[in-house]
Design a protein around this motif. Structure first.
Motif, PDB file in Angstrom:
ATOM      1  N   UNK A   1       0.840  -1.189   0.000  1.00 25.36           N
ATOM      2  CA  UNK A   1       0.000   0.000   0.000  1.00 25.36           C
ATOM      3  C   UNK A   1       0.882   1.249   0.000  1.00 25.36           C
ATOM      4  N   UNK A   2       0.474   2.307  -0.741  1.00 27.06           N
ATOM      5  CA  UNK A   2       1.257   3.553  -0.770  1.00 27.06           C
ATOM      6  C   UNK A   2       1.002   4.388   0.480  1.00 27.06           C
ATOM      7  N   UNK A   3       1.383   3.859   1.629  1.00 27.35           N
ATOM      8  CA  UNK A   3       1.167   4.525   2.907  1.00 27.35           C
ATOM      9  C   UNK A   3       2.496   4.614   3.657  1.00 27.35           C
ATOM     10  N   UNK A   4       2.590   5.485   4.665  1.00 23.40           N
ATOM     11  CA  UNK A   4       3.857   5.622   5.391  1.00 23.40           C
ATOM     12  C   UNK A   4       4.201   4.368   6.175  1.00 23.40           C
ATOM     13  N   UNK A   5       5.488   4.088   6.253  1.00 21.36           N
ATOM     14  CA  UNK A   5       5.981   3.000   7.071  1.00 21.36           C
ATOM     15  C   UNK A   5       6.675   3.538   8.306  1.00 21.36           C
ATOM     16  N   UNK A   6       7.416   2.674   8.974  1.00 19.22           N
ATOM     17  CA  UNK A   6       8.183   3.053  10.157  1.00 19.22           C
ATOM     18  C   UNK A   6       9.578   2.480  10.031  1.00 19.22           C
ATOM     19  N   UNK A   7      10.568   3.238  10.511  1.00 19.57           N
ATOM     20  CA  UNK A   7      11.949   2.769  10.528  1.00 19.57           C
ATOM     21  C   UNK A   7      12.387   2.619  11.973  1.00 19.57           C
ATOM     22  N   UNK A   8      12.760   1.407  12.346  1.00 17.65           N
ATOM     23  CA  UNK A   8      13.205   1.116  13.708  1.00 17.65           C
ATOM     24  C   UNK A   8      14.559   0.425  13.608  1.00 17.65           C
ATOM     25  N   UNK A   9      15.556   1.030  14.260  1.00 16.20           N
ATOM     26  CA  UNK A   9      16.930   0.576  14.111  1.00 16.20           C
ATOM     27  C   UNK A   9      17.267   0.550  12.611  1.00 16.20           C
ATOM     28  N   UNK A  10      17.555  -0.588  12.048  1.00 10.10           N
ATOM     29  CA  UNK A  10      17.929  -0.644  10.636  1.00 10.10           C
ATOM     30  C   UNK A  10      16.883  -1.372   9.794  1.00 10.10           C
TER      31      UNK A  10
ATOM     32  N   UNK B   1      -7.874  -7.310   8.535  1.00  8.96           N
ATOM     33  CA  UNK B   1      -8.592  -6.523   7.536  1.00  8.96           C
ATOM     34  C   UNK B   1      -9.049  -5.163   8.048  1.00  8.96           C
ATOM     35  N   UNK B   2      -8.490  -4.680   9.137  1.00  6.42           N
ATOM     36  CA  UNK B   2      -8.854  -3.364   9.646  1.00  6.42           C
ATOM     37  C   UNK B   2      -7.827  -2.322   9.201  1.00  6.42           C
ATOM     38  N   UNK B   3      -8.217  -1.057   9.312  1.00  8.92           N
ATOM     39  CA  UNK B   3      -7.319   0.050   9.007  1.00  8.92           C
ATOM     40  C   UNK B   3      -6.258   0.135  10.091  1.00  8.92           C
ATOM     41  N   UNK B   4      -4.974   0.107   9.694  1.00 13.20           N
ATOM     42  CA  UNK B   4      -3.888   0.099  10.670  1.00 13.20           C
ATOM     43  C   UNK B   4      -2.852   1.159  10.321  1.00 13.20           C
ATOM     44  N   UNK B   5      -2.076   1.544  11.323  1.00 10.73           N
ATOM     45  CA  UNK B   5      -0.943   2.443  11.161  1.00 10.73           C
ATOM     46  C   UNK B   5       0.228   1.874  11.945  1.00 10.73           C
ATOM     47  N   UNK B   6       1.334   1.564  11.252  1.00 11.78           N
ATOM     48  CA  UNK B   6       2.532   1.113  11.966  1.00 11.78           C
ATOM     49  C   UNK B   6       3.297   2.339  12.432  1.00 11.78           C
ATOM     50  N   UNK B   7       3.984   2.209  13.564  1.00 15.03           N
ATOM     51  CA  UNK B   7       4.753   3.325  14.083  1.00 15.03           C
ATOM     52  C   UNK B   7       5.800   2.810  15.058  1.00 15.03           C
ATOM     53  N   UNK B   8       6.770   3.665  15.343  1.00 18.05           N
ATOM     54  CA  UNK B   8       7.790   3.332  16.331  1.00 18.05           C
ATOM     55  C   UNK B   8       7.345   3.860  17.684  1.00 18.05           C
ATOM     56  N   UNK B   9       7.289   2.978  18.666  1.00 14.70           N
ATOM     57  CA  UNK B   9       6.971   3.366  20.019  1.00 14.70           C
ATOM     58  C   UNK B   9       8.254   3.668  20.773  1.00 14.70           C
ATOM     59  N   UNK B  10       8.150   4.414  21.859  1.00 11.83           N
ATOM     60  CA  UNK B  10       9.310   4.677  22.693  1.00 11.83           C
ATOM     61  C   UNK B  10       9.918   3.360  23.151  1.00 11.83           C
ATOM     62  N   UNK B  11      11.237   3.321  23.149  1.00 10.74           N
ATOM     63  CA  UNK B  11      11.918   2.086  23.483  1.00 10.74           C
ATOM     64  C   UNK B  11      12.268   1.270  22.260  1.00 10.74           C
ATOM     65  N   UNK B  12      11.921   1.749  21.074  1.00 10.74           N
ATOM     66  CA  UNK B  12      12.295   1.070  19.842  1.00 10.74           C
ATOM     67  C   UNK B  12      11.445  -0.133  19.499  1.00 10.74           C
TER      68      UNK B  12
END
Length: 395
Positions: free
Chosen positions: A227-236, A268-279
């Motif tokens: 999907x053309x949506x934002x991702x998350x970068x955690x460490x490498x 099948x739900x709408x989701x958003x991945x993200x980086x939480x505190x603590x990596x």
């Protein structure tokens, strides 16, 4: 010297000042405490020449960022719509925003990502003789790097293209992921496109000035298109959601892929991945039937743990609107439209407008100029410290 700051060690302003130019201690102590708002240091730099020399010194800027825990302020959000005459940037910095012209960009630039003070855009071709290009843009310094598309991806549908601009200045293994201000350091651009069962990735390095060979992954589950949506970068590792109930992980060092299944409750739900505190990898889930949000955290063992569930119609101002219009079911629509790298903030759309939702306090704050954020768009937060540089209009 890395700009990454560990939050586990608290450093006093006096200790930070040890690495600064030789100036009166009181002046340094005072200027280190200037709030990290968009134009604070710019205004300080206009007081006198000696102050400007201090606040433009790289050592001062490193100490300034360290004093503020390496966490850049949220300045505003870009949105993904590319209509002529529509404002592309909405400030969120309160009473002290940067001038709007600083964030002007051409209407044919489609934003793909915003991270570490840089914005990744896809500059769409405006005539049949031209081809699309990528632009890595620093709105504050007005520096633009134009990058040719990787030749093996130019035939694909750009509407399905996912991308990320990733700082590679060092410290990527720090779980907090706080890079401070690394806009002058090396970076990578990651392009991702795919339709089940295959995903394709190509990586550009600013250090070599070239693209890697296209890396193929044939493990996408059925229906799991990228999907053309934002991702998350955690460490490498880059985490990018795919359609259905999985997130695709791509290790920038080993170039290995992995599929991460979502919790069964998020299928099948709408989701958003993200980086939480603590990596940790976080997953925000929007339940349109229950009009609620869930926050899941992925533990080291790979299990998902539900941290909380919140009913949106119990939060102001949605609570007041629901009370004023009982039975108005259309007010219960919710769509996730972005997330911050820092500060545990996500963005969501409802029938009453677009909001910032603070995961720590569960507060909603309505975004200004909401008419520019049309349904179906995505928001890309711009978080950055501001060096006192003179801004000009981009070409």
């Amino acid at each position: 010297m890395s700009d990454v700051v560990s939050l586990r060690k608290q450093t006093s302003p006096a200790e930070l000042a040890d690495d600064l130019p030789v100036l009166p201690d009181t002046r340094t102590e005072i200027l280190l405490r200037v709030p990290p708002q968009p134009r604070s240091l710019q205004r300080v730099s206009h007081v006198c020449r000696s102050w400007r020399r201090l606040v433009t010194d790289p050592r001062f800027l490193r100490s300034f960022r360290a004093l503020h825990n390496g966490t850049p302020p949220l300045v505003g959000v870009f949105h993904s719509n590319i209509y002529e005459g529509v404002r592309r940037f909405t400030p969120t910095a309160g009473d002290d925003p940067m001038p709007a012209r600083v964030f002007d960009c051409p209407a044919h630039w489609r934003v793909l990502d915003s991270r570490h003070g840089r914005v990744l855009c896809l500059a769409m071709a405006r005539d049949a003789t031209a081809s699309a290009m990528l632009v890595v843009w620093d709105p504050i310094t007005r520096m633009c790097e134009h990058i040719q598309m990787p030749p093996d991806l130019v035939v694909y549908d750009y509407g399905k293209l996912g991308g990320a601009v990733v700082c590679r200045a060092g410290g990527g293994g720090n779980g907090e992921g706080r890079h401070g201000d690394c806009r002058s350091g090396p970076f990578q651009v990651v392009l991702l496109i795919g339709r089940a069962p295959r995903a394709l990735v190509s990586v550009y390095s600013s250090h070599t000035g070239g693209w890697s060979e296209v890396i193929s992954f044939d493990g996408l589950p059925e229906w799991a298109d990228v999907m053309p949506t934002p991702g998350a970068v955690i460490r490498n590792t880059l985490y990018h959601p795919v359609f259905g109930c999985h997130t695709l992980a791509f290790d920038l060092d080993s170039k290995a892929f992995a599929m991460i299944p979502h919790p069964p409750e998020a299928k099948w739900m709408d989701v958003q991945v993200m980086r939480l505190d603590g990596g940790r990898l976080g997953l925000v889930v929007a339940d349109i039937f229950d009009f609620s949000l869930q926050l899941w955290a992925r533990e080291d063992a790979g299990d998902w743990v539900l941290r909380w569930t919140v009913q949106l119609d119990t939060l102001e101002p949605l609570k007041a609107a629901a009370a004023a219009q009982p039975g108005a079911g259309d007010l219960r629509d919710v769509k996730l439209i972005g997330a911050c790298d820092y500060g545990n903030v996500i963005f969501l759309w409802t029938r009453l407008g677009s909001f910032m939702f603070y995961l720590d306090t569960m507060e909603l704050k309505k975004l200004p100029y909401d008419s520019t954020m049309m349904l179906g768009g995505t928001l890309y937060p711009y978080e950055s410290f501001f060096a006192p540089l003179q801004a000009t209009t981009p070409n």
